[in-house]
Design a protein around this motif. Sequence first.
Motif, short mmCIF file in Angstrom:
data_model
loop_
_atom_site.label_atom_id
_atom_site.label_comp_id
_atom_site.label_asym_id
_atom_site.label_seq_id
_atom_site.Cartn_x
_atom_site.Cartn_y
_atom_site.Cartn_z
N THR A 1 0.94 -1.26 0.04
CA THR A 1 -0.02 0.12 -0.07
C THR A 1 0.89 1.29 -0.12
N ASN A 2 2.07 1.26 0.94
CA ASN A 2 2.75 2.63 1.00
C ASN A 2 3.39 2.81 -0.44
N ARG A 3 4.05 1.49 -1.07
CA ARG A 3 4.53 1.63 -2.42
C ARG A 3 3.58 2.20 -3.31
N LEU A 4 2.53 1.75 -3.46
CA LEU A 4 1.67 2.08 -4.61
C LEU A 4 1.20 3.74 -4.07
N LEU A 5 0.96 3.98 -2.86
CA LEU A 5 0.67 5.45 -2.51
C LEU A 5 1.89 6.41 -3.02
N GLU A 6 3.16 5.86 -2.82
CA GLU A 6 4.31 6.64 -3.44
C GLU A 6 4.33 6.64 -4.98
N ARG B 1 3.85 9.89 -7.08
CA ARG B 1 4.93 10.37 -8.34
C ARG B 1 4.17 10.64 -9.67
N LYS B 2 3.08 9.70 -9.90
CA LYS B 2 2.24 10.04 -11.15
C LYS B 2 1.59 11.44 -11.04
N GLU B 3 1.04 11.67 -9.82
CA GLU B 3 0.33 12.79 -9.82
C GLU B 3 1.15 14.10 -10.15
N LYS B 4 2.63 13.99 -9.57
CA LYS B 4 3.36 15.13 -9.80
C LYS B 4 4.04 15.12 -11.29
N GLU B 5 4.02 13.77 -11.85
CA GLU B 5 4.15 14.05 -13.40
C GLU B 5 3.08 14.46 -14.09
#
Length: 109
Positions: free
Chosen positions: A57-62, A66-70
């Motif tokens: 879950t933490n990996r997916l949140l990170e 990252r994708k939102e920033k992109e």
Amino acid sequence: PETDLSPSNQTVRRPQAIIEDAVATSGVSTLSSTLTHDSQSAHRSLNVQFGRMKIETNRLLEELVRKEKELQALLHQAIEEKEQEIKHLKLKSQPIDIPGFPMGRLGCP
């Protein structure tokens, strides 16, 4: 009736009852111990699964962050490009003052 209460009868009966109780209790204890061990094992297994799920879950949140920033960067870039296009089109569509032309635009009589 009085002979049943004699100390010798009580002594003979009680150890036998105690032995039977001990055997019955031992069986229950073994079953209880097995169930407790099994439930502890299941609990440990669930805790391990839960821990792995938290890590995932933490990996997916990170990754989501990252994708939102992109996406934000791409949207910002697209907005800047469109603003430049609009600016360029506005400059291109402004009337040009040419001496001798009454309308002040090329191509207009």
